[in-house]
Scaffold this motif. Sequence first.
Motif, PDB file in Angstrom:
ATOM      1  N   GLY A 129      52.705  30.918  35.135  1.00 13.58           N
ATOM      2  CA  GLY A 129      51.981  30.940  33.877  1.00 13.58           C
ATOM      3  C   GLY A 129      51.958  29.578  33.213  1.00 13.58           C
ATOM      4  N   ARG A 130      53.059  28.875  33.315  1.00  9.71           N
ATOM      5  CA  ARG A 130      53.151  27.545  32.724  1.00  9.71           C
ATOM      6  C   ARG A 130      52.181  26.591  33.430  1.00  9.71           C
ATOM      7  NH1 ARG A 130      58.792  24.858  32.370  1.00  9.71           N
ATOM      8  NH2 ARG A 130      58.605  24.841  30.128  1.00  9.71           N
ATOM      9  N   ARG A 131      52.104  26.664  34.760  1.00 10.04           N
ATOM     10  CA  ARG A 131      51.200  25.816  35.519  1.00 10.04           C
ATOM     11  C   ARG A 131      49.755  26.101  35.148  1.00 10.04           C
ATOM     12  NH1 ARG A 131      52.006  26.995  41.188  1.00 10.04           N
ATOM     13  NH2 ARG A 131      54.162  26.829  40.559  1.00 10.04           N
ATOM     14  N   HIS A 132      49.443  27.376  34.962  1.00  8.88           N
ATOM     15  CA  HIS A 132      48.087  27.750  34.572  1.00  8.88           C
ATOM     16  C   HIS A 132      47.754  27.197  33.182  1.00  8.88           C
ATOM     17  CE1 HIS A 132      44.423  30.056  34.451  1.00  8.88           C
ATOM     18  NE2 HIS A 132      44.786  30.595  33.298  1.00  8.88           N
ATOM     19  N   MET A 133      48.719  27.282  32.275  1.00  9.64           N
ATOM     20  CA  MET A 133      48.508  26.730  30.937  1.00  9.64           C
ATOM     21  C   MET A 133      48.325  25.224  30.985  1.00  9.64           C
ATOM     22  SD  MET A 133      50.778  28.742  28.068  1.00  9.64           S
ATOM     23  CE  MET A 133      51.742  27.325  27.834  1.00  9.64           C
ATOM     24  N   GLU A 134      49.115  24.544  31.793  1.00 12.29           N
ATOM     25  CA  GLU A 134      48.992  23.091  31.909  1.00 12.29           C
ATOM     26  C   GLU A 134      47.634  22.699  32.477  1.00 12.29           C
ATOM     27  OE1 GLU A 134      52.296  21.909  34.262  1.00 12.29           O
ATOM     28  OE2 GLU A 134      53.728  22.095  32.606  1.00 12.29           O
ATOM     29  N   GLU A 135      47.150  23.464  33.461  1.00 16.10           N
ATOM     30  CA  GLU A 135      45.838  23.177  34.037  1.00 16.10           C
ATOM     31  C   GLU A 135      44.732  23.379  33.006  1.00 16.10           C
ATOM     32  OE1 GLU A 135      45.391  25.586  37.492  1.00 16.10           O
ATOM     33  OE2 GLU A 135      46.981  24.531  38.591  1.00 16.10           O
ATOM     34  N   GLU A 136      44.852  24.412  32.195  1.00 14.19           N
ATOM     35  CA  GLU A 136      43.845  24.662  31.163  1.00 14.19           C
ATOM     36  C   GLU A 136      43.859  23.558  30.101  1.00 14.19           C
ATOM     37  OE1 GLU A 136      41.438  26.953  30.906  1.00 14.19           O
ATOM     38  OE2 GLU A 136      41.998  27.589  32.921  1.00 14.19           O
ATOM     39  N   ILE A 137      45.038  23.099  29.742  1.00 10.89           N
ATOM     40  CA  ILE A 137      45.140  22.011  28.758  1.00 10.89           C
ATOM     41  C   ILE A 137      44.543  20.735  29.339  1.00 10.89           C
ATOM     42  CG2 ILE A 137      46.769  20.514  27.556  1.00 10.89           C
ATOM     43  CD1 ILE A 137      48.545  23.010  27.200  1.00 10.89           C
ATOM     44  N   LYS A 138      44.857  20.426  30.601  1.00 11.70           N
ATOM     45  CA  LYS A 138      44.281  19.240  31.247  1.00 11.70           C
ATOM     46  C   LYS A 138      42.763  19.342  31.314  1.00 11.70           C
ATOM     47  CE  LYS A 138      48.180  18.252  34.250  1.00 11.70           C
ATOM     48  NZ  LYS A 138      48.656  18.257  35.645  1.00 11.70           N
ATOM     49  N   ARG A 139      42.271  20.514  31.669  1.00 12.99           N
ATOM     50  CA  ARG A 139      40.821  20.705  31.767  1.00 12.99           C
ATOM     51  C   ARG A 139      40.172  20.526  30.394  1.00 12.99           C
ATOM     52  NH1 ARG A 139      39.554  26.100  34.234  1.00 12.99           N
ATOM     53  NH2 ARG A 139      40.718  25.115  35.914  1.00 12.99           N
TER      54      ARG A 139
END
Length: 107
Positions: free
Chosen positions: A25-35
Amino acid sequence: MTVPSAILNVVRLRIVDVRLSNGLGRRHMEEEIKRGVLTVIHWIVVVFIVQILVFGIGRVTLFAFSGGRFGKDDWTAAHQNWTYFTGFAVIALMWTLIALYNNGLLW
């Protein structure tokens, strides 16, 4: 609430908790923030190029061709599309001339 549904809810919560603790979940959140950050940066760059560069080149070109009269009346605000078109056309023309010159097809 029946016992099987209560157990199922607890199992679902445990699966979500395990996913978050594993970093999925954390990785998904980080990817969304980067995007999101990259989208904002991309938008700023595109707006800068179109607004400043293309519009500025078009305005300077029309100012030069009109003998200094362009930009002194309401025509400038009413016909911004022509200014953008002129900017794109000048950039395309210069790019074409440079390409022809570099390939030995011009002069």
